[in-house]
Design an enzyme around this catalytic site. Structure first.
Site, mmCIF file in Angstrom:
data_model
loop_
_atom_site.group_PDB
_atom_site.id
_atom_site.type_symbol
_atom_site.label_atom_id
_atom_site.label_comp_id
_atom_site.label_asym_id
_atom_site.label_seq_id
_atom_site.Cartn_x
_atom_site.Cartn_y
_atom_site.Cartn_z
ATOM 1 N N ASN A 89 0.870 -1.183 0.000
ATOM 2 C CA ASN A 89 0.000 0.000 0.000
ATOM 3 C C ASN A 89 0.902 1.226 0.000
ATOM 4 O OD1 ASN A 89 -1.753 2.085 0.583
ATOM 5 N ND2 ASN A 89 -2.218 1.392 2.663
ATOM 6 N N LYS B 152 0.029 4.292 -0.127
ATOM 7 C CA LYS B 152 -0.566 5.463 0.537
ATOM 8 C C LYS B 152 -0.376 6.697 -0.362
ATOM 9 C CE LYS B 152 0.163 3.065 4.859
ATOM 10 N NZ LYS B 152 0.334 3.116 6.306
ATOM 11 N N HIS C 156 -9.162 1.142 5.488
ATOM 12 C CA HIS C 156 -7.841 1.318 6.100
ATOM 13 C C HIS C 156 -7.982 2.254 7.301
ATOM 14 C CE1 HIS C 156 -3.693 2.421 6.761
ATOM 15 N NE2 HIS C 156 -3.354 1.354 6.067
ATOM 16 N N GLU D 258 -6.291 4.615 8.269
ATOM 17 C CA GLU D 258 -6.068 6.037 7.953
ATOM 18 C C GLU D 258 -7.322 6.650 7.329
ATOM 19 O OE1 GLU D 258 -2.409 5.385 5.806
ATOM 20 O OE2 GLU D 258 -1.484 4.772 7.696
ATOM 21 N N GLU E 257 -4.545 -4.938 10.715
ATOM 22 C CA GLU E 257 -3.489 -3.941 10.883
ATOM 23 C C GLU E 257 -3.696 -3.210 12.206
ATOM 24 O OE1 GLU E 257 -1.700 -2.720 6.867
ATOM 25 O OE2 GLU E 257 -3.495 -1.510 7.117
ATOM 26 N N GLY F 30 3.493 2.137 10.668
ATOM 27 C CA GLY F 30 4.476 3.199 10.497
ATOM 28 C C GLY F 30 5.278 3.508 11.751
ATOM 29 N N SER G 153 4.251 -2.283 10.039
ATOM 30 C CA SER G 153 5.705 -2.369 10.218
ATOM 31 C C SER G 153 6.300 -3.699 9.774
ATOM 32 C CB SER G 153 6.091 -2.043 11.673
ATOM 33 O OG SER G 153 5.756 -0.689 11.972
#
Ligand code: 13P
Length: 249
Positions: A12, A14, A96, A98, A166, A172, A211
């Site tokens: 991904n 992003k 997701h 985010e 996730e 991240g 990660s």
């Protein structure tokens, strides 16, 4: 009975990547034949999808990172699943963390997007995961179970649905759950999937994301009920992504 599930190594990107980055997709595609044990997917930003499809030359799949629930209409700035499909995408990420955080996407919205993906003939990658606060409060399984039951699309099969776990706190940050923690959550997701989708639940792919790096991929991918990875930062270069996907050589 153990069912063989073909893993998926997914990236991904992003909000990263410009036309110069297409060389990374071409390099990943060229090495895809060596990753014989898994399917490979890269989800670049929407601006690059059509060019990424060309760069992939049919060797790896290309996907979107989000879609609108409707097929078309007055929704400035949004992209429909049908448009992604038209650009050559085969998959789309939905829900997701985010998107859930930045755009306030609820489970109901995520489900509508996943159903749009199925309607358009795309594979929906439904993302779930708990925050650090939720984990510390012992709510991980309750949160993930709630997200699953409220955001999985009707009509899901092992061919048109992938679930990605996730943990938000692992995205991240360089932090990852222990293999034991991953095993616990993935085992729980498997049982929930079997419950929610009696036909397909045993064989729907469950990806781990957060990660994942070349240095920890082998350990994480070896965990029971982990059927691949959803990789953010380390998917931006062919070198790192292939260092992860090579687990499936
Ligand atoms: P990182 O691999 O950068 O932690 O991102 C994971 C992710 O959010 C993939 O969707």
């Amino acid at each position: 009975m153990t069912v063989k599930i073909r893993p998926l190594a997914a990236g991904n990107w992003k909000m990263n990547g410009v036309t110069a980055s297409l060389a990374e997709i071409a390099a990943i595609a060229e090495s895809a034949a060596g990753i014989g044990g898994a399917d490979v997917l890269i989800c670049p930003p929407a601006t690059l999808i059509a060019q990424a499809v060309a760069a992939a030359a049919g060797r790896i799949a290309i996907g979107g990172q989000d879609c609108h629930a409707k097929a078309s209409g007055a929704h400035t700035g949004d992209i429909s699943a049908e448009q992604l499909r038209d650009a050559g995408a085969g998959f789309v990420l939905v829900g997701h963390s985010e998107r859930r955080a930045d755009h306030g996407e609820s489970d109901a919205v995520v489900r509508a997007k996943a159903e749009a993906a199925l309607r358009a003939g795309l594979v929906a990658v439904v993302c779930v995961g708990e925050t650090n606060l939720q984990r510390e409060a012992g709510q991980t399984l309750a949160v993930v179970g709630g997200q699953l039951s409220a955001s999985l699309p009707h009509g899901a099969t092992a061919q048109n649905l992938v679930v990605a776990y996730e943990p938000v706190w692992a995205i991240g940050t360089g932090l990852t759950p222990t293999p034991e923690d991953v095993a616990e959550v993935h085992g729980f997701i498997r049982r929930e999937l079997v419950d929610l989708l009696p036909e397909a639940g045993a064989v729907v792919r469950i990806l781990y994301g957060g990660s994942v790096k070349p240095s920890n991929a082998a350990e994480l991918m070896a965990v029971e009920n982990v059927n691949g990875a959803l990789v953010g930062g380390a998917s931006l270069t062919a070198k790192d992504f292939l260092g992860i996907a090579s687990v499936y050589e």
